[in-house]
Design an enzyme around this catalytic site. Sequence first.
Site, PDB file in Angstrom:
ATOM      1  N   HIS A 152      -7.123  81.062   8.492  1.00 38.12           N
ATOM      2  CA  HIS A 152      -7.435  80.705   9.742  1.00 38.12           C
ATOM      3  C   HIS A 152      -9.088  80.626   9.663  1.00 38.12           C
ATOM      4  CE1 HIS A 152      -3.316  82.317  11.533  1.00 38.12           C
ATOM      5  NE2 HIS A 152      -3.391  81.072  10.979  1.00 38.12           N
ATOM      6  N   CYS A 212     -19.708  72.105  12.440  1.00 36.70           N
ATOM      7  CA  CYS A 212     -19.596  71.126  13.247  1.00 36.70           C
ATOM      8  C   CYS A 212     -18.621  69.774  12.991  1.00 36.70           C
ATOM      9  CB  CYS A 212     -21.212  70.203  13.155  1.00 36.70           C
ATOM     10  SG  CYS A 212     -21.083  68.573  13.938  1.00 36.70           S
ATOM     11  N   CYS A 253     -25.195  71.256  17.323  1.00 36.85           N
ATOM     12  CA  CYS A 253     -25.464  70.795  15.873  1.00 36.85           C
ATOM     13  C   CYS A 253     -26.880  70.543  15.912  1.00 36.85           C
ATOM     14  CB  CYS A 253     -24.408  69.823  15.185  1.00 36.85           C
ATOM     15  SG  CYS A 253     -25.034  69.183  13.662  1.00 36.85           S
ATOM     16  N   CYS A 257     -26.736  66.500  14.505  1.00 32.45           N
ATOM     17  CA  CYS A 257     -26.076  65.297  15.287  1.00 32.45           C
ATOM     18  C   CYS A 257     -25.954  65.839  16.635  1.00 32.45           C
ATOM     19  CB  CYS A 257     -24.672  64.909  14.712  1.00 32.45           C
ATOM     20  SG  CYS A 257     -23.496  66.073  14.964  1.00 32.45           S
ATOM     21  N   GLY A 262       0.173  94.464   9.490  1.00 37.10           N
ATOM     22  CA  GLY A 262      -0.216  94.079  11.047  1.00 37.10           C
ATOM     23  C   GLY A 262      -0.142  92.616  11.404  1.00 37.10           C
ATOM     24  N   SER A 291       2.318  89.871  13.746  1.00 35.84           N
ATOM     25  CA  SER A 291       3.625  89.639  14.478  1.00 35.84           C
ATOM     26  C   SER A 291       4.251  88.616  13.893  1.00 35.84           C
ATOM     27  CB  SER A 291       3.196  89.319  16.220  1.00 35.84           C
ATOM     28  OG  SER A 291       2.317  87.953  16.101  1.00 35.84           O
ATOM     29  N   ASN A 338       3.881  97.664  10.112  1.00 33.86           N
ATOM     30  CA  ASN A 338       3.595  97.651  11.413  1.00 33.86           C
ATOM     31  C   ASN A 338       3.906  98.924  12.394  1.00 33.86           C
ATOM     32  OD1 ASN A 338       3.543  96.169  13.968  1.00 33.86           O
ATOM     33  ND2 ASN A 338       3.561  94.248  12.639  1.00 33.86           N
ATOM     34  N   GLU A 367       5.473  98.436  15.109  1.00 34.03           N
ATOM     35  CA  GLU A 367       6.802  98.085  15.498  1.00 34.03           C
ATOM     36  C   GLU A 367       7.730  96.855  14.832  1.00 34.03           C
ATOM     37  OE1 GLU A 367       5.540  96.893  19.470  1.00 34.03           O
ATOM     38  OE2 GLU A 367       4.976  94.824  18.686  1.00 34.03           O
ATOM     39  N   ALA A 371      -1.371 101.145  10.130  1.00 37.90           N
ATOM     40  CA  ALA A 371      -1.663 100.707   8.507  1.00 37.90           C
ATOM     41  C   ALA A 371      -2.572 101.574   8.055  1.00 37.90           C
ATOM     42  CB  ALA A 371      -1.927  99.244   8.645  1.00 37.90           C
TER      43      ALA A 371
HETATM   44  C1  BV8 Z   1      -1.093  74.004  12.713  1.00 34.43           C
HETATM   45  C2  BV8 Z   1      -8.043  81.419  16.188  1.00 34.43           C
HETATM   46  C3  BV8 Z   1      -0.854  71.510  12.441  1.00 34.43           C
HETATM   47  C4  BV8 Z   1      -8.873  82.066  17.206  1.00 34.43           C
HETATM   48  C5  BV8 Z   1      -5.658  81.437  15.268  1.00 34.43           C
HETATM   49  C6  BV8 Z   1       6.251  75.737  18.258  1.00 34.43           C
HETATM   50  C7  BV8 Z   1       6.732  76.383  17.408  1.00 34.43           C
HETATM   51  C8  BV8 Z   1       6.150  76.832  16.167  1.00 34.43           C
HETATM   52  C9  BV8 Z   1       5.032  76.415  15.710  1.00 34.43           C
HETATM   53  C10 BV8 Z   1       4.046  75.978  16.684  1.00 34.43           C
HETATM   54  C11 BV8 Z   1       4.849  75.414  17.841  1.00 34.43           C
HETATM   55  N1  BV8 Z   1       3.813  74.712  18.597  1.00 34.43           N
HETATM   56  C12 BV8 Z   1       2.610  74.639  18.051  1.00 34.43           C
HETATM   57  C13 BV8 Z   1       2.674  75.395  16.888  1.00 34.43           C
HETATM   58  C14 BV8 Z   1       1.813  75.767  15.444  1.00 34.43           C
HETATM   59  C15 BV8 Z   1       0.786  76.624  15.938  1.00 34.43           C
HETATM   60  C16 BV8 Z   1       1.736  77.752  16.153  1.00 34.43           C
HETATM   61  O1  BV8 Z   1       1.980  78.714  15.216  1.00 34.43           O
HETATM   62  N2  BV8 Z   1       1.808  78.504  17.395  1.00 34.43           N
HETATM   63  C17 BV8 Z   1       2.655  79.402  17.731  1.00 34.43           C
HETATM   64  C18 BV8 Z   1       1.813  80.478  18.637  1.00 34.43           C
HETATM   65  C19 BV8 Z   1       3.892  79.180  18.412  1.00 34.43           C
HETATM   66  N3  BV8 Z   1       0.053  76.755  14.764  1.00 34.43           N
HETATM   67  C20 BV8 Z   1      -1.103  76.109  14.595  1.00 34.43           C
HETATM   68  O2  BV8 Z   1      -1.378  75.513  15.670  1.00 34.43           O
HETATM   69  C21 BV8 Z   1      -1.684  75.966  13.305  1.00 34.43           C
HETATM   70  N4  BV8 Z   1      -1.967  74.687  12.789  1.00 34.43           N
HETATM   71  O3  BV8 Z   1      -0.038  74.145  12.814  1.00 34.43           O
HETATM   72  O4  BV8 Z   1      -1.661  72.705  12.459  1.00 34.43           O
HETATM   73  C22 BV8 Z   1      -1.613  70.499  12.063  1.00 34.43           C
HETATM   74  C23 BV8 Z   1      -1.441  69.940  10.586  1.00 34.43           C
HETATM   75  C24 BV8 Z   1      -2.080  69.079  10.168  1.00 34.43           C
HETATM   76  C25 BV8 Z   1      -3.132  68.218  10.929  1.00 34.43           C
HETATM   77  C26 BV8 Z   1      -3.372  68.929  12.319  1.00 34.43           C
HETATM   78  C27 BV8 Z   1      -2.830  70.059  12.819  1.00 34.43           C
HETATM   79  C28 BV8 Z   1      -3.038  76.930  13.546  1.00 34.43           C
HETATM   80  C29 BV8 Z   1      -2.765  78.296  13.688  1.00 34.43           C
HETATM   81  C30 BV8 Z   1      -4.154  79.106  13.625  1.00 34.43           C
HETATM   82  C31 BV8 Z   1      -4.388  79.377  15.226  1.00 34.43           C
HETATM   83  N5  BV8 Z   1      -5.637  80.198  15.180  1.00 34.43           N
HETATM   84  N6  BV8 Z   1      -6.825  82.168  15.684  1.00 34.43           N
HETATM   85  C32 BV8 Z   1      -9.545  83.068  16.346  1.00 34.43           C
HETATM   86  O5  BV8 Z   1      -8.852  83.878  15.510  1.00 34.43           O
HETATM   87  O6  BV8 Z   1     -10.729  83.225  16.305  1.00 34.43           O
HETATM   88  S1  BV8 Z   1      -4.083  82.239  15.463  1.00 34.43           S
HETATM   89  C33 BV8 Z   1      -4.318  83.738  16.045  1.00 34.43           C
HETATM   90  O7  BV8 Z   1      -3.022  84.357  15.651  1.00 34.43           O
HETATM   91  C34 BV8 Z   1      -5.431  84.809  14.924  1.00 34.43           C
HETATM   92  O8  BV8 Z   1      -5.866  83.846  14.002  1.00 34.43           O
HETATM   93  C35 BV8 Z   1      -4.340  85.754  14.498  1.00 34.43           C
HETATM   94  O9  BV8 Z   1      -4.798  86.040  13.243  1.00 34.43           O
HETATM   95  C36 BV8 Z   1      -3.025  85.177  14.531  1.00 34.43           C
HETATM   96  C37 BV8 Z   1      -1.691  85.659  14.293  1.00 34.43           C
HETATM   97  O10 BV8 Z   1      -1.601  86.977  14.970  1.00 34.43           O
HETATM   98  P1  BV8 Z   1      -1.563  88.151  14.343  1.00 34.43           P
HETATM   99  O11 BV8 Z   1      -2.653  88.283  13.310  1.00 34.43           O
HETATM  100  O12 BV8 Z   1      -0.190  88.342  13.648  1.00 34.43           O
HETATM  101  O13 BV8 Z   1      -1.949  89.161  15.452  1.00 34.43           O
HETATM  102  P2  BV8 Z   1      -0.991  89.634  16.708  1.00 34.43           P
HETATM  103  O14 BV8 Z   1      -1.718  90.220  17.750  1.00 34.43           O
HETATM  104  O15 BV8 Z   1       0.030  88.425  17.072  1.00 34.43           O
HETATM  105  O16 BV8 Z   1      -0.105  90.657  15.929  1.00 34.43           O
HETATM  106  C38 BV8 Z   1      -0.775  91.965  15.451  1.00 34.43           C
HETATM  107  C39 BV8 Z   1       0.471  93.062  14.775  1.00 34.43           C
HETATM  108  O17 BV8 Z   1      -0.062  94.167  14.228  1.00 34.43           O
HETATM  109  C40 BV8 Z   1       1.647  93.288  15.921  1.00 34.43           C
HETATM  110  O18 BV8 Z   1       2.723  93.113  15.352  1.00 34.43           O
HETATM  111  C41 BV8 Z   1       1.132  94.791  16.115  1.00 34.43           C
HETATM  112  O19 BV8 Z   1       2.334  95.605  16.414  1.00 34.43           O
HETATM  113  C42 BV8 Z   1       0.483  95.046  14.782  1.00 34.43           C
HETATM  114  N7  BV8 Z   1      -0.288  96.458  14.882  1.00 34.43           N
HETATM  115  C43 BV8 Z   1      -1.371  96.601  15.565  1.00 34.43           C
HETATM  116  N8  BV8 Z   1      -2.060  97.523  15.439  1.00 34.43           N
HETATM  117  C44 BV8 Z   1      -1.582  97.914  14.391  1.00 34.43           C
HETATM  118  C45 BV8 Z   1      -0.497  97.034  13.792  1.00 34.43           C
HETATM  119  N9  BV8 Z   1       0.071  97.136  12.442  1.00 34.43           N
HETATM  120  C46 BV8 Z   1      -0.400  98.315  11.896  1.00 34.43           C
HETATM  121  N10 BV8 Z   1      -1.252  99.102  12.059  1.00 34.43           N
HETATM  122  C47 BV8 Z   1      -1.833  98.979  13.090  1.00 34.43           C
HETATM  123  N11 BV8 Z   1      -2.768 100.002  13.417  1.00 34.43           N
HETATM  124 ZN    ZN Z   2     -23.135  67.739  13.389  1.00 32.15          ZN
END
Ligand code: BV8
Ligand code: ZN
Length: 265
Positions: free
Chosen positions: A128, A136, A158, A161, A196, A198, A222, A224, A251
Site C-alpha cells: 500500500h 505527483c 508539485c 507541474c 495484525g 483484519s 491477532n 481477536e 503481537a
Molecule cells: C484496488 C491507504 C483496483 C491510506 C489503504 C467490495 C468488495 C471487495 C473489495 C472491494 C470492494 N469495493 C472496493 C474494493 C477494493 C478495495 C477494498 O478492498 N475495499 C474494502 C475495504 C472492501 N481495495 C482497493 O481499493 C485497493 N485497490 O483494488 O484497486 C484497481 C486495479 C487496477 C487499477 C485501478 C484500481 C487499494 C487498497 C488499499 C487502500 N489503502 N490505506 C493509508 O494507509 O494512508 S487500506 C488501509 O486498510 C490501510 O492501508 C491498512 O493497512 C489496510 C488494511 O487494514 P489492516 O492493516 O488490516 O488494519 P485494520 O485496522 O483493519 O485491522 C487491524 C487488525 O489488527 C485488527 O484485526 C486488530 O484486531 C488487530 N490488532 C490490533 N492491535 C493488535 C492487533 N493484532 C495484534 N497485536 C496488536 N497489538
Molecule cells: Zn507534478
Amino acid sequence: MVKTIETTGNISLESEAVHAFKNAARPVALTGAGISVESGIPDFRSPGGLWTVYPAEEYATYDVFIRDAPKAWKLYREIGKTVEGAKPNPAHFALARLEEAGRLQGVVTQNIDGLHQASGSKNVIEIHGDHQHLQCVHCNSTIPVVREHFTDNNVPECAKCSKPLKPNVVLFGEAVRHMEEIVALVTTCDLVLVVGTSALVAPANSVPALVKKAGGLIFEFNMEKTALTEGMDAFFGMLDAESDYLFLGPAGETLSAFVDKALED
Ligand code: BV8
Ligand code: ZN
C-alpha cells in the site's frame, strides 16, 4: 479447523506450531496496522480507529483526492502525525530476527509507517505504498516528506507541474504496488505469518489464500478472530483460506515469544 493458542500458553499446541514452523522451508509474513499499534499508531478498524473519524470511503479514496484534495489532506495530516516519531516494537523486531536467521523470506506489509525497515527487516514489500514520500500523480515525481507537510494547513504542490501532491500511499480505488513480486513470493512460500490485519482489504487479503492454495500453512497473530480465522473467501469464493493456528494477544508478546521458541535449536 483453526487451533487457538491463548497467551496463557497452550504449551502442547504452541510446541506443535513451533515444530511446524521449524519444518517450513520458506516462511513469509503478511502484516497490517495491528503490528504497529504497540508502537502508538492506532489501527484503522478497531473502535475509535482512524476510520471512525475519517471514513475511508469519504477521505481515503483516489477519487476524493482528485475531486477535493484539501478534504483528503485532513486524513493524510492525521496519519502523518501518528506515524511521525513512531518506533518499532518487539513484534517488528521479531520478524527482523527471523529474517536475520534466514528463517523468513520477506515481509509483505499493508502498513505505510516504515517500521519494518526501521527494525532491521531487509526484504519488505509495501503493497500500500509509504508515508515517507509525497507523489505527483500527474508527472510521477516523488519527494521525501518533511514535518511541515503534516503541520501546515495547505495542500503541498508539485514543484514541477504545481498540481496537488498526495502521500505515496495506495488509496482505495488505486492499484496496489508490487503485486507480481508478492505473488511470486507467496506462491513459493509454505507458511505465512499473518500479523495484525483484519484481512478485509483486497487484494492484500488474498495473500493467505494464495499460500493455502499452494499447500502452505497460515499462522495468525491477532487480538481477536478475523475474517480469515474461520475461513474466508477472498474474491468471492475463488480463493478461500482458514488459519491453521491463531495466536491470541498483542503481537508484541505473542510473536516475540513464538520467534524465541522458533529460533531455539
Ligand atoms: C484496488 C491507504 C483496483 C491510506 C489503504 C467490495 C468488495 C471487495 C473489495 C472491494 C470492494 N469495493 C472496493 C474494493 C477494493 C478495495 C477494498 O478492498 N475495499 C474494502 C475495504 C472492501 N481495495 C482497493 O481499493 C485497493 N485497490 O483494488 O484497486 C484497481 C486495479 C487496477 C487499477 C485501478 C484500481 C487499494 C487498497 C488499499 C487502500 N489503502 N490505506 C493509508 O494507509 O494512508 S487500506 C488501509 O486498510 C490501510 O492501508 C491498512 O493497512 C489496510 C488494511 O487494514 P489492516 O492493516 O488490516 O488494519 P485494520 O485496522 O483493519 O485491522 C487491524 C487488525 O489488527 C485488527 O484485526 C486488530 O484486531 C488487530 N490488532 C490490533 N492491535 C493488535 C492487533 N493484532 C495484534 N497485536 C496488536 N497489538
Ligand atoms: Zn507534478
